[in-house]
Design an enzyme around this catalytic site. Structure first.
Site, mmCIF file in Angstrom:
data_model
loop_
_atom_site.group_PDB
_atom_site.id
_atom_site.type_symbol
_atom_site.label_atom_id
_atom_site.label_comp_id
_atom_site.label_asym_id
_atom_site.label_seq_id
_atom_site.Cartn_x
_atom_site.Cartn_y
_atom_site.Cartn_z
ATOM 1 C CG ASP A 32 -1.650 1.314 1.390
ATOM 2 O OD1 ASP A 32 -2.583 1.559 0.594
ATOM 3 O OD2 ASP A 32 -1.298 2.098 2.295
ATOM 4 C CE1 TYR A 37 0.483 8.055 2.438
ATOM 5 C CE2 TYR A 37 1.114 5.811 1.887
ATOM 6 C CZ TYR A 37 0.241 6.700 2.496
ATOM 7 O OH TYR A 37 -0.851 6.210 3.165
ATOM 8 C CE LYS A 62 -3.832 5.005 1.065
ATOM 9 N NZ LYS A 62 -2.449 4.479 0.928
ATOM 10 C CG HIS A 95 -4.699 9.910 0.403
ATOM 11 N ND1 HIS A 95 -3.366 9.841 0.091
ATOM 12 C CD2 HIS A 95 -4.756 9.571 1.712
ATOM 13 C CE1 HIS A 95 -2.669 9.492 1.161
ATOM 14 N NE2 HIS A 95 -3.498 9.333 2.164
#
Length: 280
Positions: A32, A37, A62, A95
Site C-alpha cells: 500500500d 507519500y 491513492k 485519499h
C-alpha cells in the site's frame, strides 16, 4: 486482495526500496502506497527486485486531493502507474473525502469508475470517508467502493464507519492498525503499553502488535501495518498461526476511546493540504 498488507506511509524514499523488498521476501504480497507519500517510484523498484511475477503482488495506491476532478484523476492514474512502472493498478482509491469541494470528489470517483471499466484498475475505493461522505458519494456513483481505508485500532474503532461500509459491501481497511499513532501523539497510553492487550499477548506468547493484527483479521478487516525494521516486518506477518477467543476479541473491542489520532476528515481542504504531485 491479501487481507494483510504492507504500508509505506512516512517511509522516506531512500528507505522504501529495502523495506518493501524485505516485506516481499518475508511473504507479504499486498503493498500500500500513495501519490502523496512520495515513494511510489521506490515501491515499483522494490516490487521488481525479487523477480516475482506482476500478478503475484497486489498494488494499492491513492489519488491526492490536488488531483481531484475527472480529467485530473485520469492523469493521476498515469502519474502513479508511471512511477510504479506498471500498466495496471490493483486497487486505486481516493485519499480523502475533501468535503469542502465534494463536487471534485464525485468527479474524481467517476474517473475511477472509468478506469475500472477500461481495465486499467482491478478495483476502486476510498480512504478516510465517513458515513456521510459515503452516502453523498453513492448519490451519483454507480459502483460502491471496494475498500474504505480509515484510521482503525483498538483505541479508535469507528463503529459507525464500519457499519456504513458493511451496508455498502465495502471492506474496511485499517491504517495505523496497531495504534502506532497512539505512541507518537504524546498523550495518554499507547496501545503497545495497554495492559489488557498485553495480557492477551502474554496468554498466546505473542506481542501486542501481533494480537492487534490478529484482531483485525478475525473481525474481517484488512490491515496495513508499516515498519522499516526487518524484525518488525517479520513479526507483523506472523499472525496466521494462532487465534483469539471471542472473549479476547471483546476485550480489544472494549478499549475504544472514540479519540481520533489523525486529522479530522472534514478539516482536509485544498487550502491547507493541497500539494503538487510530480509527473512520472
Amino acid at each position: 486482495m491479501p487481507a494483510l498488507g504492507f504500508g509505506v506511509f512516512q517511509t522516506p524514499p531512500e528507505e522504501t526500496v529495502n523495506a518493501v523488498e524485505t516485506a516481499l521476501k518475508t511473504g507479504y504480497r499486498h503493498i500500500d502506497t500513495a501519490a502523496a507519500y512520495g515513494n511510489e517510484r521506490q515501491v515499483g523498484e522494490a516490487i521488481r527486485r525479487p523477480g516475482l511475477d506482476r500478478d503475484e503482488v497486489f498494488i494499492e495506491t491513492k489519488v491526492w486531493i490536488s488531483d481531484y476532478g475527472y480529467d485530473q484523476t485520469l492523469h493521476a492514474f498515469d502519474k502513479s502507474a508511471g512511477k510504479l512502472g506498471v500498466d495496471r493498478i490493483d486497487l486505486f482509491i481516493l485519499h480523502q473525502a475533501l468535503p469542502g469541494r465534494f463536487d471534485l470528489t464525485r468527479e474524481a470517483y467517476r474517473a475511477l469508475e472509468t478506469l475500472l471499466a477500461d481495465g486499467r484498475v482491478r478495483a476502486i475505493g476510498v480512504s478516510n470517508f465517513m458515513p456521510e461522505h459515503l452516502n453523498a458519494l453513492m448519490e451519483q456513483a454507480t459502483i460502491a467502493p471496494a475498500v474504505n481505508q480509515v484510521e482503525m485500532h483498538p483505541y479508535f474503532t469507528q463503529p459507525a464507519v464500519q457499519a456504513a461500509d458493511t451496508a455498502l459491501g465495502t471492506l474496511t481497511q485499517a491504517w495505523s492498525p496497531i495504534g502506532g499513532i497512539t505512541s507518537y501523539r504524546g498523550t495518554g497510553t499507547s496501545t503497545f503499553d495497554d495492559p489488557a492487550i498485553g495480557a492477551v499477548a502474554a496468554a498466546h506468547g505473542r506481542t501486542p502488535a501481533q494480537v492487534m493484527l490478529r484482531w483485525h483479521l478475525q473481525e474481517g478487516r484488512s490491515a496495513i501495518p508499516k515498519s522499516v525494521k526487518a524484525e518488525r516486518i517479520a513479526e507483523n506477518f506472523s499472525v496466521f498461526d494462532f487465534e483469539l477467543t471471542d472473549a479476547e476479541i471483546a476485550t480489544l473491542d472494549a478499549l475504544d476511546t472514540g479519540v481520533r489520532g489523525g486529522p479530522e476528515p472534514d478539516a482536509v481542504t485544498l487550502e491547507a493540504f493541497g500539494r503538487d504531485i510530480p509527473e512520472a
